[in-house]
Scaffold this motif. Structure first.
Motif, PDB file in Angstrom:
ATOM      1  N   LYS A   7      -5.466  -8.041   1.288  1.00  0.00           N
ATOM      2  CA  LYS A   7      -5.150  -7.638  -0.262  1.00  0.00           C
ATOM      3  C   LYS A   7      -5.316  -6.258  -0.298  1.00  0.00           C
ATOM      4  O   LYS A   7      -4.575  -5.309  -0.914  1.00  0.00           O
ATOM      5  CB  LYS A   7      -5.822  -8.490  -1.094  1.00  0.00           C
ATOM      6  CG  LYS A   7      -5.540  -8.099  -2.456  1.00  0.00           C
ATOM      7  CD  LYS A   7      -6.372  -9.123  -3.420  1.00  0.00           C
ATOM      8  CE  LYS A   7      -6.139  -8.876  -4.873  1.00  0.00           C
ATOM      9  NZ  LYS A   7      -6.728  -9.961  -5.867  1.00  0.00           N
ATOM     10  N   LYS A   8      -6.662  -5.782   0.337  1.00  0.00           N
ATOM     11  CA  LYS A   8      -7.081  -4.263   0.132  1.00  0.00           C
ATOM     12  C   LYS A   8      -5.892  -3.322   0.842  1.00  0.00           C
ATOM     13  O   LYS A   8      -5.756  -2.571   0.211  1.00  0.00           O
ATOM     14  CB  LYS A   8      -8.333  -4.105   0.661  1.00  0.00           C
ATOM     15  CG  LYS A   8      -9.032  -2.911   0.624  1.00  0.00           C
ATOM     16  CD  LYS A   8     -10.612  -2.860   1.172  1.00  0.00           C
ATOM     17  CE  LYS A   8     -10.996  -1.405   1.098  1.00  0.00           C
ATOM     18  NZ  LYS A   8     -12.494  -1.703   1.570  1.00  0.00           N
ATOM     19  N   TRP A   9      -5.685  -3.690   2.162  1.00  0.00           N
ATOM     20  CA  TRP A   9      -4.635  -2.781   2.572  1.00  0.00           C
ATOM     21  C   TRP A   9      -3.428  -2.863   2.246  1.00  0.00           C
ATOM     22  O   TRP A   9      -2.511  -1.727   2.173  1.00  0.00           O
ATOM     23  CB  TRP A   9      -4.678  -3.238   4.065  1.00  0.00           C
ATOM     24  CG  TRP A   9      -6.028  -3.313   4.853  1.00  0.00           C
ATOM     25  CD1 TRP A   9      -7.062  -2.292   4.440  1.00  0.00           C
ATOM     26  CD2 TRP A   9      -6.563  -3.691   6.100  1.00  0.00           C
ATOM     27  NE1 TRP A   9      -8.161  -2.423   5.072  1.00  0.00           N
ATOM     28  CE2 TRP A   9      -7.787  -3.494   6.192  1.00  0.00           C
ATOM     29  CE3 TRP A   9      -5.894  -4.698   6.901  1.00  0.00           C
ATOM     30  CZ2 TRP A   9      -8.520  -3.671   7.330  1.00  0.00           C
ATOM     31  CZ3 TRP A   9      -6.569  -5.124   8.054  1.00  0.00           C
ATOM     32  CH2 TRP A   9      -8.185  -4.516   8.247  1.00  0.00           C
ATOM     33  N   LYS A  10      -2.861  -3.800   1.557  1.00  0.00           N
ATOM     34  CA  LYS A  10      -1.545  -3.848   0.999  1.00  0.00           C
ATOM     35  C   LYS A  10      -1.563  -2.801  -0.196  1.00  0.00           C
ATOM     36  O   LYS A  10      -0.552  -2.726  -0.617  1.00  0.00           O
ATOM     37  CB  LYS A  10      -1.089  -5.254   0.706  1.00  0.00           C
ATOM     38  CG  LYS A  10      -0.551  -5.937   1.925  1.00  0.00           C
ATOM     39  CD  LYS A  10      -0.035  -7.361   1.689  1.00  0.00           C
ATOM     40  CE  LYS A  10       1.235  -7.382   0.806  1.00  0.00           C
ATOM     41  NZ  LYS A  10       2.157  -6.962   1.767  1.00  0.00           N
ATOM     42  N   SER A  11      -2.821  -3.009  -0.896  1.00  0.00           N
ATOM     43  CA  SER A  11      -2.745  -2.221  -2.266  1.00  0.00           C
ATOM     44  C   SER A  11      -2.491  -0.467  -1.788  1.00  0.00           C
ATOM     45  O   SER A  11      -1.905   0.159  -2.562  1.00  0.00           O
ATOM     46  CB  SER A  11      -4.091  -2.557  -3.108  1.00  0.00           C
ATOM     47  OG  SER A  11      -5.127  -1.745  -2.068  1.00  0.00           O
ATOM     48  N   GLU A  12      -3.264  -0.333  -0.444  1.00  0.00           N
ATOM     49  CA  GLU A  12      -2.900   1.183  -0.014  1.00  0.00           C
ATOM     50  C   GLU A  12      -1.452   1.394   0.247  1.00  0.00           C
ATOM     51  O   GLU A  12      -0.851   2.530   0.114  1.00  0.00           O
ATOM     52  CB  GLU A  12      -3.849   1.301   1.221  1.00  0.00           C
ATOM     53  CG  GLU A  12      -5.199   1.400   0.934  1.00  0.00           C
ATOM     54  CD  GLU A  12      -6.019   2.553   0.474  1.00  0.00           C
ATOM     55  OE1 GLU A  12      -5.164   3.437  -0.055  1.00  0.00           O
ATOM     56  OE2 GLU A  12      -7.032   2.690   0.177  1.00  0.00           O
ATOM     57  N   GLU A  13      -0.974   0.456   0.916  1.00  0.00           N
ATOM     58  CA  GLU A  13       0.417   0.480   1.277  1.00  0.00           C
ATOM     59  C   GLU A  13       1.292   0.621  -0.029  1.00  0.00           C
ATOM     60  O   GLU A  13       2.272   1.423   0.142  1.00  0.00           O
ATOM     61  CB  GLU A  13       0.759  -0.841   2.037  1.00  0.00           C
ATOM     62  CG  GLU A  13       2.426  -1.012   2.801  1.00  0.00           C
ATOM     63  CD  GLU A  13       2.661  -2.252   3.130  1.00  0.00           C
ATOM     64  OE1 GLU A  13       3.694  -2.238   4.181  1.00  0.00           O
ATOM     65  OE2 GLU A  13       2.070  -3.111   3.003  1.00  0.00           O
ATOM     66  N   ASN A  14       1.094   0.169  -1.000  1.00  0.00           N
ATOM     67  CA  ASN A  14       1.878  -0.065  -2.208  1.00  0.00           C
ATOM     68  C   ASN A  14       1.955   1.383  -3.031  1.00  0.00           C
ATOM     69  O   ASN A  14       2.922   1.571  -3.402  1.00  0.00           O
ATOM     70  CB  ASN A  14       1.523  -1.199  -3.022  1.00  0.00           C
ATOM     71  CG  ASN A  14       2.044  -2.606  -2.366  1.00  0.00           C
ATOM     72  OD1 ASN A  14       2.858  -2.540  -1.651  1.00  0.00           O
ATOM     73  ND2 ASN A  14       1.127  -3.555  -2.968  1.00  0.00           N
ATOM     74  N   ILE A  15       0.711   1.932  -2.754  1.00  0.00           N
ATOM     75  CA  ILE A  15       0.512   3.384  -3.332  1.00  0.00           C
ATOM     76  C   ILE A  15       0.787   4.465  -2.747  1.00  0.00           C
ATOM     77  O   ILE A  15       0.665   5.706  -3.093  1.00  0.00           O
ATOM     78  CB  ILE A  15      -0.845   3.447  -4.106  1.00  0.00           C
ATOM     79  CG1 ILE A  15      -1.944   3.487  -2.833  1.00  0.00           C
ATOM     80  CG2 ILE A  15      -0.924   2.295  -4.998  1.00  0.00           C
ATOM     81  CD1 ILE A  15      -3.149   3.576  -3.517  1.00  0.00           C
ATOM     82  N   ALA A  16       1.249   4.233  -1.525  1.00  0.00           N
ATOM     83  CA  ALA A  16       1.462   5.385  -0.276  1.00  0.00           C
ATOM     84  C   ALA A  16       2.828   6.397  -0.897  1.00  0.00           C
ATOM     85  O   ALA A  16       3.671   5.834  -0.801  1.00  0.00           O
ATOM     86  CB  ALA A  16       1.535   4.900   1.122  1.00  0.00           C
ATOM     87  N   LYS A  17       2.426   7.501  -1.167  1.00  0.00           N
ATOM     88  CA  LYS A  17       3.163   8.486  -1.668  1.00  0.00           C
ATOM     89  C   LYS A  17       2.473   9.841  -1.446  1.00  0.00           C
ATOM     90  O   LYS A  17       1.278   9.771  -1.640  1.00  0.00           O
ATOM     91  CB  LYS A  17       3.948   8.245  -2.981  1.00  0.00           C
ATOM     92  CG  LYS A  17       2.888   8.114  -4.147  1.00  0.00           C
ATOM     93  CD  LYS A  17       3.624   7.857  -5.540  1.00  0.00           C
ATOM     94  CE  LYS A  17       2.458   8.054  -6.666  1.00  0.00           C
ATOM     95  NZ  LYS A  17       3.149   7.840  -7.875  1.00  0.00           N
ATOM     96  N   ILE A  18       3.331  10.772  -1.348  1.00  0.00           N
ATOM     97  CA  ILE A  18       2.890  12.177  -1.486  1.00  0.00           C
ATOM     98  C   ILE A  18       3.811  13.099  -2.361  1.00  0.00           C
ATOM     99  O   ILE A  18       4.986  12.985  -2.245  1.00  0.00           O
ATOM    100  CB  ILE A  18       3.103  12.599   0.305  1.00  0.00           C
ATOM    101  CG1 ILE A  18       2.348  13.623   0.377  1.00  0.00           C
ATOM    102  CG2 ILE A  18       4.438  12.769   0.691  1.00  0.00           C
ATOM    103  CD1 ILE A  18       1.884  13.894   2.092  1.00  0.00           C
ATOM    104  N   ASN A  19       3.055  14.264  -2.825  1.00  0.00           N
ATOM    105  CA  ASN A  19       3.675  15.198  -3.478  1.00  0.00           C
ATOM    106  C   ASN A  19       3.521  16.471  -2.521  1.00  0.00           C
ATOM    107  O   ASN A  19       2.475  17.062  -2.445  1.00  0.00           O
ATOM    108  CB  ASN A  19       2.939  15.314  -4.936  1.00  0.00           C
ATOM    109  CG  ASN A  19       3.353  16.129  -5.766  1.00  0.00           C
ATOM    110  OD1 ASN A  19       4.544  16.625  -5.913  1.00  0.00           O
ATOM    111  ND2 ASN A  19       2.657  16.971  -6.441  1.00  0.00           N
TER     112      ASN A  19
END
Length: 257
Positions: A7-19
């Motif tokens: 669950k913790k790692w999937k939250s990182e996956e879901n917010i992975a974006k870059i500006n």
């Protein structure tokens, strides 16, 4: 415990974006060894205010702006859609000649337009670089080599093969020489990146999607658990980096091979 980690790692996956090309989200969670050379200092060694400068694949323009080159003598391209919008909003109002270019084999500039073309970790086409450079103009590039992050890729996605075979200093030097460039400077180095938590690995792997093709937490969960155990034991997970640099002078009188 495993489901909590998932669950913790999937939250990182879901917010992975870059500006642009901003990795500040991972501050204090990973560390990349500094190269023995400074790409910035190498460019500044050659760059003069009166020179026409082109930055290919500028990202969000962060590095380009750090050069503080006169905006009226500065041009750049970018093809990644989120960064195109960013450049339109940030760079064009400054007077920088920004143009969208998805294909580096078709740069939207006239022949003999630039004194210096730079490219940091972006794509390039030697023939097209040669076309837009003036005679004796310079192409200065720092690139990510074929073996970059291979230790981490082998753990997470063991069946993946490198998408950029033979992308190294030797092969690229030969390519530019065959297209009528004189090599002024060359460097190659293997360093390392240290990750201090698996969430950082997840975020990184989602962002660098061209190296970690097919990555997801669910698909690679057991492999991520292996990384977790390594970090628990050693305090970090370490993977190799691969960088090379070329400074090439355009000699238009030389025949293309």
């Amino acid at each position: 415990m495993e489901e909590e980690l998932r669950k913790k790692w999937k939250s990182e996956e879901n917010i992975a974006k870059i500006n642009g090309w901003d990795f500040s989200y991972l501050e204090n969670r990973y560390n990349e060894k500094t190269l023995s050379w400074s790409y910035y200092e190498i460019i500044k060694k050659y760059l003069k205010d009166e020179m026409k400068l082109l930055d290919i694949d500028t990202g969000g323009g962060e590095f380009l702006l750090s050069l503080k080159h006169p905006f009226e003598n500065t041009s750049c391209t970018e093809g990644y859609e989120p960064n195109v919008e960013l450049c339109m909003n940030k760079l064009k109002p400054l007077g920088i000649n920004f143009k969208e270019a998805k294909d580096v084999a078709k740069l939207p500039f006239d022949d003999n337009s630039f004194d210096i073309v730079i490219d940091r970790h972006g794509s390039y086409n030697p023939i097209e670089v040669k076309r837009v450079l003036k005679d004796n103009g310079l192409f200065i590039t720092q690139q990510v080599g074929e073996k970059n992050d291979e230790d981490l890729v082998k753990i997470l996605l063991p069946n993946n093969h490198t998408k950029y075979p033979n992308f190294n200093l030797t092969s690229q030097k030969e390519l530019f020489e065959k297209n009528g460039f004189e090599i002024i400077d060359q460097k190659e180095e293997f360093g390392k990146i240290e990750f201090y938590d698996v969430g950082a690995i997840v975020w990184f792997s989602k962002i660098i999607e061209w190296e970690f093709e097919g990555f997801s937490v669910d698909k690679c969960f057991n492999k991520l658990l292996e990384c977790f155990k390594i970090i628990e034991k050693e305090g970090k997970f370490e993977t190799k980096t691969h960088r090379f640099l070329l400074v090439c002078k355009n000699k238009k009188y030389l025949k293309k091979l």
